[in-house]
Design an enzyme around this catalytic site. Structure first.
Site, PDB file in Angstrom:
ATOM      1  N   ASP A  21      42.630  37.160  64.129  1.00  9.18           N
ATOM      2  CA  ASP A  21      41.580  38.137  64.374  1.00  9.18           C
ATOM      3  C   ASP A  21      41.757  38.572  65.839  1.00  9.18           C
ATOM      4  O   ASP A  21      42.390  37.861  66.628  1.00  9.18           O
ATOM      5  CB  ASP A  21      40.221  37.467  64.141  1.00  9.18           C
ATOM      6  CG  ASP A  21      39.080  38.348  64.570  1.00  9.18           C
ATOM      7  OD1 ASP A  21      39.045  39.520  64.155  1.00  9.18           O
ATOM      8  OD2 ASP A  21      38.223  37.870  65.352  1.00  9.18           O
ATOM      9  N   ASP A  27      39.069  40.481  68.205  1.00  8.63           N
ATOM     10  CA  ASP A  27      37.899  40.293  69.078  1.00  8.63           C
ATOM     11  C   ASP A  27      37.403  38.846  68.990  1.00  8.63           C
ATOM     12  O   ASP A  27      37.043  38.380  67.905  1.00  8.63           O
ATOM     13  CB  ASP A  27      36.756  41.223  68.649  1.00  8.63           C
ATOM     14  CG  ASP A  27      37.096  42.695  68.813  1.00  8.63           C
ATOM     15  OD1 ASP A  27      37.408  43.104  69.945  1.00  8.63           O
ATOM     16  OD2 ASP A  27      37.048  43.437  67.808  1.00  8.63           O
TER      17      ASP A  27
HETATM   18  C1  BG6 Z   1      35.041  43.136  65.014  1.00  8.97           C
HETATM   19  C2  BG6 Z   1      33.918  42.663  65.898  1.00  8.97           C
HETATM   20  O1  BG6 Z   1      36.258  42.644  65.459  1.00  8.97           O
HETATM   21  O2  BG6 Z   1      35.082  44.563  65.006  1.00  8.97           O
HETATM   22  C3  BG6 Z   1      32.617  43.276  65.454  1.00  8.97           C
HETATM   23  O3  BG6 Z   1      33.817  41.242  65.814  1.00  8.97           O
HETATM   24  C4  BG6 Z   1      32.734  44.809  65.435  1.00  8.97           C
HETATM   25  O4  BG6 Z   1      31.574  42.877  66.319  1.00  8.97           O
HETATM   26  C5  BG6 Z   1      33.893  45.204  64.546  1.00  8.97           C
HETATM   27  O5  BG6 Z   1      31.536  45.390  64.933  1.00  8.97           O
HETATM   28  C6  BG6 Z   1      34.119  46.710  64.532  1.00  8.97           C
HETATM   29  O6  BG6 Z   1      34.556  47.112  65.801  1.00  8.97           O
HETATM   30  P1  BG6 Z   1      34.778  48.624  66.248  1.00  8.97           P
HETATM   31  O7  BG6 Z   1      35.624  48.462  67.493  1.00  8.97           O
HETATM   32  O8  BG6 Z   1      35.488  49.331  65.161  1.00  8.97           O
HETATM   33  O9  BG6 Z   1      33.438  49.208  66.521  1.00  8.97           O
HETATM   34 MG    MG Z   2      36.327  38.143  65.910  1.00  2.24          MG
END
Ligand code: BG6
Ligand code: MG
Length: 227
Positions: free
Chosen positions: A13, A15
């Protein structure tokens, strides 16, 4: 498609596993909710880990005192993303890479273990570029390419398919409960880190990636056992 020739793989993953973007997500949602007069706190923010932007908004709107239509929701999600990208562009740099990552990744490459990103984020490529890891992974699957968000295994199954590695020979590394569930329902073993470091169903857990050696990580692939 060219055969990549890996027999095993680790799907990360992004984030909260590779890079610390949590605070940027939090402050972007905070800015939006303050403007809209919607209650939001860190406990609600924790529930957004791993899930898509629109699903995150739906959770946030549970505290709203008025109804939002489809167009309103699209507008709000777009605005949150503008705030988020502003923060990413002005602040994100390689110092946000999480502990242990830059030790493990080169070792996995040397051992010819496939490495992939499986992320719900639609900003994954921008984030990888900001931390200097664009082009580093063998495969990147992001939120643009999937229909179903974690806990559905779609993102990880697509990454495994692109790597040319069967699901049972993949290990997922995740910080979100939804991601741990996704990996398990895709038939993959899973290492829980960060917020998922106490997840009862994870194959193994560590606080962060500096607390596991490359050999321990490899031993988890396809094992379902703990180290
Ligand atoms: C995930 C995060 O990786 O991505 C979430 O943990 C986030 O918190 C999701 O909502 C979507 O991210 P983005 O960058 O498309 O808004
Ligand atoms: Mg994550």
């Amino acid at each position: 498609m060219k055969e990549k020739g890996f027999s095993q793989a680790v799907i990360f993953d992004l984030d909260g596993v590779i890079v610390s973007t949590d605070e940027f997500h939090f402050w972007a949602w905070k800015r939006l909710t303050e403007r809209e007069g919607i209650y939001f706190d860190r406990w609600i923010n924790e529930k957004l880990r791993g899930i898509s932007r629109m699903q995150s908004l739906e959770i946030i709107l549970e505290k709203a005192t008025r109804e939002y239509g489809v167009a309103d929701k699209q507008q709000l999600a777009a605005e949150k993303n503008e705030y988020y990208i502003e923060l990413i562009n002005s602040q994100l740099n390689p110092s946000y890479i999480l502990p242990g990552v830059m030790t493990l990744l080169p070792c996995l490459k040397r051992k010819r273990i496939g490495i992939a990103i499986g992320s719900s984020s639609r900003n994954a490529l921008l984030i990888l570029e900001k931390i200097g890891l664009d082009g580093y992974f063998d495969v990147v699957v992001d939120g643009h390419e999937i229909e179903k968000s974690k806990p559905d295994p779609e993102v990880f199954l697509l990454a495994a398919k692109r790597l040319g590695v069967p699901a049972e020979n993949c290990l997922v590394v995740e910080d979100a409960d939804s991601g741990v569930e996704a990996a398990l329902s895709g038939g993959m073993s899973v290492l829980g880190v960060g917020s998922a470091c106490h997840h009862p169903k994870a194959t193994h857990t560590v606080p962060d990636l500096s607390k596991i050696s490359v050999q321990e990580l490899i031993d988890l692939i396809g094992s379902g056992k703990t180290v």
